[in-house]
Design a protein around this motif. Structure first.
Motif, PDB file in Angstrom:
ATOM      1  N   GLU A 176       1.743   6.223  -2.591  1.00 52.45           N
ATOM      2  CA  GLU A 176       2.225   7.581  -2.306  1.00 52.45           C
ATOM      3  C   GLU A 176       3.243   8.056  -3.347  1.00 52.45           C
ATOM      4  N   GLU A 177       3.771   7.127  -4.151  1.00 53.82           N
ATOM      5  CA  GLU A 177       4.816   7.487  -5.113  1.00 53.82           C
ATOM      6  C   GLU A 177       4.203   7.931  -6.440  1.00 53.82           C
ATOM      7  N   TRP A 209       0.810  -1.222   0.000  1.00 56.21           N
ATOM      8  CA  TRP A 209       0.000   0.000   0.000  1.00 56.21           C
ATOM      9  C   TRP A 209       0.841   1.269   0.000  1.00 56.21           C
ATOM     10  N   SER A 210       2.069   1.181   0.489  1.00 54.15           N
ATOM     11  CA  SER A 210       2.917   2.391   0.557  1.00 54.15           C
ATOM     12  C   SER A 210       3.259   2.925  -0.836  1.00 54.15           C
ATOM     13  N   LYS A 211       3.151   2.075  -1.845  1.00 55.66           N
ATOM     14  CA  LYS A 211       3.505   2.483  -3.220  1.00 55.66           C
ATOM     15  C   LYS A 211       2.563   3.555  -3.771  1.00 55.66           C
ATOM     16  N   TRP A 253       1.761   6.182 -10.435  1.00 54.42           N
ATOM     17  CA  TRP A 253       0.644   6.742 -11.199  1.00 54.42           C
ATOM     18  C   TRP A 253       1.058   7.045 -12.632  1.00 54.42           C
TER      19      TRP A 253
END
Length: 672
Positions: free
Chosen positions: A340-341, A336-338, A345
């Motif tokens: 934020e990058e 899930w932390s991905k 996107w």
């Protein structure tokens, strides 16, 4: 959804001006007997005619509606020289052609890797979001535009002639795509031929192209202890030397297939085996395309469906291999932390534009062969589902095999997970060589690779040839016009491809791949397509046109996307690419020289500059004030089919023959 009758626009009019001998309906030079219509009508793109303004102020001037709200071109009748555009034999031909074109190698070798790299299952969140705000709206726009205008990628922009540069830009991009994409098929064909050996040539180190550093089995696990640096582990190699060792599959790829030189400035000699494979694939493409959509529509039934059969067979084989479960979990395990990058996107957006084949003009060409009343709105959603579904499904196939490969070599899966040619020609052949009955699985895989790329290739060629032929009206009719055009296109691409079968060919290939049809050029193209249709022609007008075709208005979401959301998404990703631009490298080691980058940017700008240059050129050449020039150049040029389908209660203009008492000028404007 229930079909509804559409209210007539305030500017929808049929002006019947009685005339006995009207100068607007001229015979073609007055010869040949029987009289005809203006020669410009021959290719279905009819030029607006000038008529006097009616006293009431609701007349038509130069093809533009004098009313305050709408405008449109004037359509004269189609004459005897008008050639009706051929259509698909069955609607399923169109669906299969779109599947064949849009579902290609990117679905198999790019999406699974991006999914793994960007957080596994979490990647589906940005991916699906951009499918609905960017992918489907533009996919639908291109198909609907082709179906409505009944023209290829250039003449389709008669809807706003000032922006015809969009058509030329897409032709440049698809030409470059056709040129370099076929190299992947040539390599795949080469591997397919080499698969018909009892021992796969890339599985051993005893071939003429192997070096002393070649090693078949890496035992990295034995070298984890640093004190073993000088202990002999495999053959005559110590652990220190093992770091420089190379696998036979990499040596086969670089030393045999590519025979790669030291850089772009060393083209070296030509690989004759590869050149023959390239020639064979081009001949195959030619005979798939030369007879037009009637033949192409039949061939794609095999080339578009058989890869799915192979994918299912490979999946069944893959999940039964040891290590497959770990590989699949790597693929779908969410991180899930991905989210934020920003890069996650951006990768999702770029992948959508690549895999949906947006901006190439080929979807427009395919749509132009549809029946005018085909429900292209429903088709767009079906095709998007097939495309994205195939990408996700292919991930299970790829990662079950990569999991097995990692387990066999005793390494983490991150060390074997690759994307692009690295997956197709290094990781997968290596995995296949570890299986029982290796030649069978190798032949199956490369046959699938060949079919996946082949239908994308010949539909790309079809789109390019359609655009070129649409530029030539009926008076240039030649019995073998299409066959000659396809032959010239294939021959020209083949000549350019010869630079890619040399020792420095891989560097040329990467140059084309990175710049000519990159994410930036496709995003730029998609941005302008939305702007022109939504803001120059009018999103509401185009929604009305679509409703005329399919019988109901699409959900307003499409209009909002074309007008605001999709252009913002395209420009945002485009600017991110530009700001984070990195010079091109090969294998993260070889850096391209400055002049190589200049060539690359020339390839990119050759399509991107088509749009602003053509706009400025047309504006400068036109006469009058800026407002008059704009009004004239953005007035659509309608085809004869618009009269036939959009005013069914009016007699076809072909029934009017000059010199009769019933002769009338019919000036028509649709609800557009």
């Amino acid at each position: 959804m229930e079909k509804q009758a559409l209210p007539a626009s305030s500017c929808s009019l049929v002006l019947l001006e009685e005339t006995k001998k009207n100068h607007l309906l001229l015979s073609n030079g007055g010869s040949g007997g029987g009289g005809g219509y203006p020669p410009a009508a021959a290719n279905g793109s009819l030029v607006p005619l000038t008529v006097p303004v009616s006293a009431g102020g609701g007349g038509v001037v130069g093809g533009a509606c004098a009313g305050p709200d709408k405008k449109g071109g004037v359509v004269p009748g189609a004459g005897p020289g008008y050639q009706e555009r051929e259509t698909w034999t069955r609607q399923m031909d169109f669906i299969m052609s779109c599947v064949g074109f849009a579902v290609g190698l990117g679905n198999v070798w790019r999406f699974p890797y991006l999914c793994y790299k960007n957080g596994g299952g979490v990647f589906l969140i940005p991916y699906l979001l951009i499918v609905f705000v960017g992918g489907i709206p533009i996919f639908f726009l291109e198909i609907a535009l082709g179906q409505f205008m009944k023209a290829g990628s250039i003449n389709v922009w008669n809807i706003a002639p000032l922006f015809k540069g969009l058509g030329y830009a897409s032709m440049v991009i698809v030409f470059f795509c056709n040129t370099y994409y076929i190299m992947v098929l040539a390599w795949g064909f080469y591997y397919l031929i080499k698969s018909f050996n009892s021992n796969l040539p890339w599985s051993t180190c005893d071939n003429e192209w192997n070096t002393p550093n070649c090693i078949e089995i890496f035992r990295h696990s034995d070298c984890n202890n640093a004190s073993l640096a000088n202990v002999t582990i495999t053959g005559n190699l110590t652990c220190a030397q093992l770091a420089d060792a190379r696998s036979p599959i990499i040596e086969f790829w670089e030393n045999k297939v590519l025979n790669i030189s030291s850089g772009l400035d060393e083209p070296g000699r030509m690989n004759w085996e590869l050149m023959l494979c390239l020639m064979a694939v081009w001949v195959l493409v030619y005979f798939c395309v030369w007879k037009g959509v009637k033949s192409t529509g039949k061939i794609v039934y095999f080339t578009a469906t058989f890869p799915y059969v192979v994918l299912i067979i490979l999946l069944v084989r893959g999940v039964t291999l040891p290590g497959a479960y770990e590989g699949i979990m790597y693929y779908i395990k969410p991180d899930w932390s991905k989210l934020e990058e920003a890069q996650v996107w951006i990768d999702a957006g770029t992948q959508i534009f690549f895999s949906y084949a947006i901006g190439l003009g080929a979807l427009t060409a395919l749509g132009s062969y549809n029946r005018f009343n085909n429900d292209c709105y429903k088709d767009a959603f079906v095709l998007a589902l097939i495309n994205s579904g195939t990408s996700f499904f292919a991930g299970f196939v790829v990662f079950s095999i990569l999991g097995f490969m990692a387990a066999e070599q005793g390494v983490d899966i991150s060390q074997v997970a690759e994307s692009g040619p690295g997956l197709a020609f290094i990781a997968y052949p290596k995995a296949v060589s570890l299986m029982p009955v290796a030649p069978l699985w190798a032949a199956l895989f490369f046959f699938m690779l060949l079919l996946l790329g082949l239908d994308s290739q010949f539909v790309g060629v079809e789109g390019f040839v359609t655009g070129i032929l649409d530029l030539f009206p009926g008076k240039y009719y030649h019995r073998y016009k299409r066959e000659i055009a396809v032959a010239i296109c294939c021959l020209l691409c083949f000549i350019i491809d010869l630079s890619m079968v040399t020792q420095g060919g891989m560097f040329v290939f990467q140059l084309f791949d990175y710049y000519s049809a990159s994410g930036m050029t496709l995003l730029w193209q998609a941005f302008w397509e939305c702007i022109v249709v939504a803001w120059v022609y009018g999103a509401d007008r185009f929604m009305d046109d679509v409703a005329r075709m399919i019988g109901y208005r699409p959900f307003p979401w499409m209009k909002w996307c074309w007008s605001f959301i999709t252009p913002c998404v395209c420009m945002g990703i485009f600017l991110f690419h530009l700001v984070n631009y990195k010079p091109l490298t090969y294998n993260n080691v070889y850096v391209y020289p400055w002049w190589g980058e200049v060539i690359g940017w020339c390839l990119a700008l050759s399509s991107m500059l088509c749009i602003p240059v053509s706009v400025l050129y047309k504006l400068f050449r036109a006469k009058g004030t800026f407002k008059e020039r704009w009004a004239h150049l953005t007035t659509p040029v309608w085809g004869a089919h618009h009269l036939e389908y959009m005013a069914p209660d009016i007699k076809s203009l072909t029934s009017l023959s000059p010199g009769t008492d019933d002769n009338k000028v019919i000036i028509f404007e649709s609800v557009m």
